[in-house]
Scaffold this motif. Structure first.
Motif, PDB file in Angstrom:
ATOM      1  N   SER A  16       0.828  -1.208   0.000  1.00 56.98           N
ATOM      2  CA  SER A  16       0.000   0.000   0.000  1.00 56.98           C
ATOM      3  C   SER A  16       0.859   1.252   0.000  1.00 56.98           C
ATOM      4  CB  SER A  16      -0.908   0.017   1.240  1.00 56.98           C
ATOM      5  OG  SER A  16      -1.729  -1.131   1.295  1.00 56.98           O
ATOM      6  N   PHE A  17       0.293   2.329  -0.532  1.00 59.89           N
ATOM      7  CA  PHE A  17       0.890   3.654  -0.437  1.00 59.89           C
ATOM      8  C   PHE A  17       0.121   4.421   0.637  1.00 59.89           C
ATOM      9  CE2 PHE A  17       2.708   4.208  -5.038  1.00 59.89           C
ATOM     10  CZ  PHE A  17       3.517   3.102  -4.836  1.00 59.89           C
ATOM     11  N   HIS A  18       0.861   5.125   1.502  1.00 65.14           N
ATOM     12  CA  HIS A  18       0.234   5.872   2.590  1.00 65.14           C
ATOM     13  C   HIS A  18       0.648   7.338   2.512  1.00 65.14           C
ATOM     14  CE1 HIS A  18      -0.732   2.153   5.005  1.00 65.14           C
ATOM     15  NE2 HIS A  18       0.237   1.697   4.231  1.00 65.14           N
ATOM     16  N   LEU A  19      -0.296   8.204   2.795  1.00 62.59           N
ATOM     17  CA  LEU A  19      -0.028   9.639   2.891  1.00 62.59           C
ATOM     18  C   LEU A  19      -0.583  10.154   4.210  1.00 62.59           C
ATOM     19  CD1 LEU A  19       0.544  12.589   1.925  1.00 62.59           C
ATOM     20  CD2 LEU A  19      -1.664  12.502   0.737  1.00 62.59           C
ATOM     21  N   LYS A  36      -4.797   6.068   2.446  1.00 65.99           N
ATOM     22  CA  LYS A  36      -4.150   4.788   2.152  1.00 65.99           C
ATOM     23  C   LYS A  36      -4.791   4.182   0.914  1.00 65.99           C
ATOM     24  CE  LYS A  36      -3.636   0.082   3.999  1.00 65.99           C
ATOM     25  NZ  LYS A  36      -3.909  -0.811   5.158  1.00 65.99           N
ATOM     26  N   GLN A  37      -3.949   3.687   0.032  1.00 63.52           N
ATOM     27  CA  GLN A  37      -4.457   3.008  -1.158  1.00 63.52           C
ATOM     28  C   GLN A  37      -3.663   1.728  -1.398  1.00 63.52           C
ATOM     29  OE1 GLN A  37      -5.650   5.494  -4.387  1.00 63.52           O
ATOM     30  NE2 GLN A  37      -5.136   3.967  -5.935  1.00 63.52           N
ATOM     31  N   ARG A  38      -4.376   0.645  -1.591  1.00 62.26           N
ATOM     32  CA  ARG A  38      -3.724  -0.635  -1.839  1.00 62.26           C
ATOM     33  C   ARG A  38      -3.286  -0.690  -3.298  1.00 62.26           C
ATOM     34  NH1 ARG A  38      -6.427  -6.611  -1.215  1.00 62.26           N
ATOM     35  NH2 ARG A  38      -4.522  -7.779  -0.786  1.00 62.26           N
ATOM     36  N   VAL A  39      -1.981  -0.670  -3.502  1.00 67.98           N
ATOM     37  CA  VAL A  39      -1.406  -0.631  -4.849  1.00 67.98           C
ATOM     38  C   VAL A  39      -0.855  -1.997  -5.272  1.00 67.98           C
ATOM     39  CG1 VAL A  39       0.398   0.423  -6.266  1.00 67.98           C
ATOM     40  CG2 VAL A  39      -0.857   1.821  -4.630  1.00 67.98           C
ATOM     41  N   ARG A  40      -0.418  -2.784  -4.301  1.00 68.66           N
ATOM     42  CA  ARG A  40       0.173  -4.108  -4.531  1.00 68.66           C
ATOM     43  C   ARG A  40       1.298  -4.035  -5.572  1.00 68.66           C
ATOM     44  NH1 ARG A  40      -2.214  -8.517  -2.499  1.00 68.66           N
ATOM     45  NH2 ARG A  40      -1.452  -9.841  -4.180  1.00 68.66           N
ATOM     46  N   PHE A  66      -2.631  11.600  -4.576  1.00 70.96           N
ATOM     47  CA  PHE A  66      -1.928  12.228  -3.458  1.00 70.96           C
ATOM     48  C   PHE A  66      -1.504  13.653  -3.808  1.00 70.96           C
ATOM     49  CE2 PHE A  66      -0.187   8.086  -1.320  1.00 70.96           C
ATOM     50  CZ  PHE A  66      -1.485   7.745  -0.979  1.00 70.96           C
ATOM     51  N   ALA A  67      -1.110  13.865  -5.074  1.00 74.57           N
ATOM     52  CA  ALA A  67      -0.613  15.177  -5.499  1.00 74.57           C
ATOM     53  C   ALA A  67      -1.643  16.277  -5.248  1.00 74.57           C
ATOM     54  CB  ALA A  67      -0.222  15.134  -6.974  1.00 74.57           C
TER      55      ALA A  67
END
Length: 238
Positions: A16-19, A36-40, A66-67
């Motif tokens: 996942s990517f977290h901000l 949070k987004q699950r990117v795998r 996120f940007a």
């Protein structure tokens, strides 16, 4: 650090990517939002450690979202750290160059040891008891294991085993069998052999586990009636 401004941190993990966006107010850091987004990302690694185009695109799509939440923040007020998958990917430079067109902030690929240190720091700022702590973070592509006392880490290590990489390796067909579990456990045991004695010799008084994998295990155990959510070997084997 100046007062009354926003800062942000992004974790480009293997699963996942977290901000996290926070505001500095009178010397205190207050969380404004979490995303949070699950990117795998790790699932896109092939046998030659090259990321697939699809996994790269999933990551870039997440960064584009996120940007929007980072607009107006200065470069010095944003830190972006990439972990295991971008450490090992031979074509990580492709992802990084395309990410640079989306986010005007530098992306730092941190070492496994630095990742373990940051995880320990984050956990211990909410668990500052004097006893020795074992902190384990099971990520998508790697697992960080640290022993420390108060805010100071004593032993740090990062192992190339994670929930995404091991699922792909041992349970790729989607079936969970006793044989597959046995093979996965053997692989974990072999991976830990080189550092196990050092950790056991140092010892710890309390074990803490972070990450989404730990939360998922806790939720399963609570669903089985273990209301305290404590993870133990007997409960995992039951």
């Amino acid at each position: 650090m100046s007062e009354n401004k926003h800062i942000a941190a992004i974790d480009l993990g293997s699963n996942s990517f977290h901000l996290v966006v926070a505001k500095v107010v009178n010397g205190d850091v207050r969380i404004v939002s979490r995303h949070k987004q699950r990117v795998r990302l790790a699932s896109g690694l092939d046998s030659q450690n090259n990321l697939s185009s699809a996994s790269i695109q999933r990551g870039l799509d997440c960064l584009a979202q996120f940007a929007q939440r980072l607009e107006g923040l200065e470069i010095d007020d944003v830190r972006i750290a990439a972990t295991h998958t971008l450490r090992v990917a031979n074509n990580a430079h492709i992802f990084l160059s395309r990410a640079a067109t989306i986010l005007p902030y530098p992306i730092e690929i941190i070492s496994g040891t630095e990742e373990a240190r940051l995880i320990y720091s984050g956990v211990t700022h909410t668990q500052i008891e004097a006893r020795n702590k074992l902190v384990v973070d099971i990520g998508g592509g790697s697992t960080e294991i640290t022993i420390g006392k108060k805010l100071t880490p004593i032993i740090l290590s990062s192992k190339a085993m994670g929930c995404v990489s091991y699922t792909h390796k041992f349970f790729d067909n989607g079936k969970i069998t006793r044989k597959a579990i046995k093979h996965a456990m053997l692989a974990v045991s072999q991976n830990l052999d080189s550092t196990k004695s050092k950790y056991l010799k140092t010892g710890w008084d309390v074990a803490l586990c972070s990450s989404g994998t730990a939360k998922a295990i806790r939720d399963v155990l609570m669903g089985l009636g273990y209301e305290d959510g404590i993870i133990s070997q007997p409960r995992l084997m039951s």
